[in-house]
Design an enzyme around this catalytic site. Structure first.
Site, PDB file in Angstrom:
ATOM      1  N   LEU A 198      -3.885  -6.841  -7.633  1.00  0.00           N
ATOM      2  CA  LEU A 198      -3.387  -7.909  -8.501  1.00  0.00           C
ATOM      3  C   LEU A 198      -4.481  -8.874  -8.963  1.00  0.00           C
ATOM      4  O   LEU A 198      -4.209 -10.015  -9.311  1.00  0.00           O
ATOM      5  CB  LEU A 198      -2.255  -8.660  -7.790  1.00  0.00           C
ATOM      6  CG  LEU A 198      -1.084  -7.748  -7.376  1.00  0.00           C
ATOM      7  CD1 LEU A 198       0.050  -8.554  -6.756  1.00  0.00           C
ATOM      8  CD2 LEU A 198      -0.550  -6.926  -8.553  1.00  0.00           C
ATOM      9  N   ILE A 203      -9.837  -7.065 -13.384  1.00  0.00           N
ATOM     10  CA  ILE A 203     -11.163  -6.460 -13.209  1.00  0.00           C
ATOM     11  C   ILE A 203     -12.132  -7.121 -14.192  1.00  0.00           C
ATOM     12  O   ILE A 203     -11.874  -7.141 -15.403  1.00  0.00           O
ATOM     13  CB  ILE A 203     -11.103  -4.930 -13.470  1.00  0.00           C
ATOM     14  CG1 ILE A 203     -10.090  -4.267 -12.519  1.00  0.00           C
ATOM     15  CG2 ILE A 203     -12.481  -4.302 -13.314  1.00  0.00           C
ATOM     16  CD1 ILE A 203     -10.390  -4.414 -11.049  1.00  0.00           C
ATOM     17  N   GLU A 209       6.276   6.171  -9.482  1.00  0.00           N
ATOM     18  CA  GLU A 209       4.908   5.802  -9.101  1.00  0.00           C
ATOM     19  C   GLU A 209       4.272   6.778  -8.115  1.00  0.00           C
ATOM     20  O   GLU A 209       3.137   7.221  -8.306  1.00  0.00           O
ATOM     21  CB  GLU A 209       4.882   4.396  -8.486  1.00  0.00           C
ATOM     22  CG  GLU A 209       5.299   3.317  -9.454  1.00  0.00           C
ATOM     23  CD  GLU A 209       5.132   1.926  -8.875  1.00  0.00           C
ATOM     24  OE1 GLU A 209       4.111   1.640  -8.236  1.00  0.00           O
ATOM     25  OE2 GLU A 209       6.036   1.092  -9.067  1.00  0.00           O
ATOM     26  N   HIS A 234       1.143   0.944 -13.260  1.00  0.00           N
ATOM     27  CA  HIS A 234       1.939  -0.233 -13.642  1.00  0.00           C
ATOM     28  C   HIS A 234       3.422   0.146 -13.585  1.00  0.00           C
ATOM     29  O   HIS A 234       3.807   1.210 -14.082  1.00  0.00           O
ATOM     30  CB  HIS A 234       1.558  -0.707 -15.049  1.00  0.00           C
ATOM     31  CG  HIS A 234       2.303  -1.937 -15.443  1.00  0.00           C
ATOM     32  ND1 HIS A 234       1.948  -3.193 -14.976  1.00  0.00           N
ATOM     33  CD2 HIS A 234       3.419  -2.104 -16.194  1.00  0.00           C
ATOM     34  CE1 HIS A 234       2.813  -4.077 -15.439  1.00  0.00           C
ATOM     35  NE2 HIS A 234       3.707  -3.451 -16.185  1.00  0.00           N
ATOM     36  N   ASP A 240      -3.444  -4.229 -19.042  1.00  0.00           N
ATOM     37  CA  ASP A 240      -2.507  -3.114 -19.263  1.00  0.00           C
ATOM     38  C   ASP A 240      -2.604  -2.532 -20.673  1.00  0.00           C
ATOM     39  O   ASP A 240      -1.620  -2.012 -21.210  1.00  0.00           O
ATOM     40  CB  ASP A 240      -1.053  -3.564 -18.984  1.00  0.00           C
ATOM     41  CG  ASP A 240      -0.863  -4.098 -17.579  1.00  0.00           C
ATOM     42  OD1 ASP A 240      -1.570  -3.634 -16.672  1.00  0.00           O
ATOM     43  OD2 ASP A 240      -0.007  -4.983 -17.383  1.00  0.00           O
ATOM     44  N   GLY A 276       0.776  -1.230   0.000  1.00  0.00           N
ATOM     45  CA  GLY A 276       0.000   0.000   0.000  1.00  0.00           C
ATOM     46  C   GLY A 276       0.809   1.282   0.000  1.00  0.00           C
ATOM     47  O   GLY A 276       0.309   2.317   0.453  1.00  0.00           O
ATOM     48  N   ASN A 322       1.566   3.009  -2.604  1.00  0.00           N
ATOM     49  CA  ASN A 322       0.873   3.937  -3.518  1.00  0.00           C
ATOM     50  C   ASN A 322      -0.377   4.516  -2.860  1.00  0.00           C
ATOM     51  O   ASN A 322      -0.692   5.692  -3.057  1.00  0.00           O
ATOM     52  CB  ASN A 322       0.535   3.246  -4.840  1.00  0.00           C
ATOM     53  CG  ASN A 322       1.726   3.202  -5.775  1.00  0.00           C
ATOM     54  OD1 ASN A 322       2.124   4.219  -6.340  1.00  0.00           O
ATOM     55  ND2 ASN A 322       2.329   2.023  -5.909  1.00  0.00           N
ATOM     56  N   ASN A 355      -5.064   2.566 -13.369  1.00  0.00           N
ATOM     57  CA  ASN A 355      -4.116   1.598 -12.802  1.00  0.00           C
ATOM     58  C   ASN A 355      -2.708   2.178 -12.863  1.00  0.00           C
ATOM     59  O   ASN A 355      -2.376   2.911 -13.794  1.00  0.00           O
ATOM     60  CB  ASN A 355      -4.168   0.306 -13.629  1.00  0.00           C
ATOM     61  CG  ASN A 355      -3.196  -0.750 -13.133  1.00  0.00           C
ATOM     62  OD1 ASN A 355      -3.119  -1.023 -11.933  1.00  0.00           O
ATOM     63  ND2 ASN A 355      -2.440  -1.351 -14.041  1.00  0.00           N
TER      64      ASN A 355
HETATM   65  C1  GAR Z   1       3.552  -1.282  -7.293  1.00  0.00           C
HETATM   66  O1  GAR Z   1       4.870  -1.298  -7.752  1.00  0.00           O
HETATM   67  C2  GAR Z   1       2.579  -1.273  -8.446  1.00  0.00           C
HETATM   68  O2  GAR Z   1       3.029  -0.516  -9.541  1.00  0.00           O
HETATM   69  C3  GAR Z   1       2.527  -2.733  -8.788  1.00  0.00           C
HETATM   70  O3  GAR Z   1       2.488  -3.384  -7.543  1.00  0.00           O
HETATM   71  C4  GAR Z   1       3.206  -2.585  -6.588  1.00  0.00           C
HETATM   72  C5  GAR Z   1       2.322  -2.372  -5.376  1.00  0.00           C
HETATM   73  O4  GAR Z   1       3.016  -1.706  -4.338  1.00  0.00           O
HETATM   74  N1  GAR Z   1       1.398  -3.041  -9.624  1.00  0.00           N
HETATM   75  C6  GAR Z   1       1.443  -3.960 -10.585  1.00  0.00           C
HETATM   76  O5  GAR Z   1       2.413  -4.646 -10.821  1.00  0.00           O
HETATM   77  C7  GAR Z   1       0.147  -4.097 -11.385  1.00  0.00           C
HETATM   78  N2  GAR Z   1       0.367  -4.852 -12.586  1.00  0.00           N
HETATM   79  P1  GAR Z   1       2.249  -0.969  -3.163  1.00  0.00           P
HETATM   80  O6  GAR Z   1       1.238  -1.963  -2.580  1.00  0.00           O
HETATM   81  O7  GAR Z   1       3.317  -0.637  -2.167  1.00  0.00           O
HETATM   82  O8  GAR Z   1       1.558   0.258  -3.704  1.00  0.00           O
END
Ligand code: GAR
Length: 203
Positions: free
Chosen positions: A91, A94, A181, A110, A151, A12, A14, A108
């Site tokens: 992950l 949808i 990000e 990525h 994606d 979490g 992000n 999203n």
């Molecule tokens: C992040 O790096 C995000 O970009 C990635 O998962 C991580 C989650 O981190 N998402 C994907 O790979 C989606 N295809 P977080 O839980 O610390 O935000």
């Protein structure tokens, strides 16, 4: 006031970036009205609770079939009733009916420069592992609208990050988060909040 529902599966960070950027005003006129995880152990749920944000888990483990899980998941999102849904490290794919209902209302983040290192099987550390194996010197992150593909939706913002010789998937993941990000995801939400980015109408 833009109402956000943030979908999470893991740490979490992000989600935290969104919370922090609402608090400091970089994301204006916005409230996170719900956080939803498929994973009961996701630390993201703790982050939400620590900030007084309603947080709920809908786990596929609690449903006998994938369809029943998806039904409960979609009902939960509908109850939260957001203007914009943010996949912040979520992950689970949808389901198509939800994509259709929330056209241009799901975004999203990525962790690569789409169209590189994306699609089915590319998530989390695997993305950075693939980038290192291919030997790219530049990677980054992408925010995009979610459509029926993996994606494949319209790209809204990207930021490049340099790969360093000694990088491991872990060090590269950390730099992509810090330099890309945690910046571009709040920026795109801010654009939705101030009207610079036109999002889909409520149906
Ligand atoms: C992040 O790096 C995000 O970009 C990635 O998962 C991580 C989650 O981190 N998402 C994907 O790979 C989606 N295809 P977080 O839980 O610390 O935000």
């Amino acid at each position: 006031m833009l109402k956000l529902c943030v979908l999470v599966s893991g740490g979490g960070t992000n989600l935290q970036a969104i919370i922090d950027n609402i608090a400091n005003g970089i994301i204006p006129d916005t409230e996170i009205v719900g956080v939803l995880s498929n994973n009961r152990k996701a630390f993201a749920l703790e982050r939400a609770k620590n900030h007084g944000i309603p947080a709920v888990c809908v786990s596929p483990k609690d449903y006998p079939t994938r369809d029943l899980f998806y039904q409960a998941f979609m009902e939960t999102v509908d109850r939260i009733d957001p203007d914009l849904i943010v996949l912040a490290g979520f992950l689970v794919a949808i389901p198509a009916p939800m994509v259709q209902k929330y056209q241009r209302r799901i975004i999203n983040i990525h962790p690569s420069l789409i169209p590189s290192f994306c699609g089915v099987g590319y998530y989390g550390l695997r993305v950075h592992q693939a980038a290192l194996e291919r030997g790219v010197k530049i990677t980054g992150a992408t925010v995009h609208f979610v459509d029926e593909g993996t994606d494949t939706g319209e790209i809204l913002m990207q930021k490049a990050v340099e790969v360093q010789d000694k990088d491991t998937p872990e060090t590269l993941q950390k730099r992509v988060m810090e330099e890309a990000e945690w910046k571009i995801l709040p920026q795109v939400i801010a654009m939705a909040a101030n009207g610079t980015l036109k999002i889909g109408e409520r149906t």
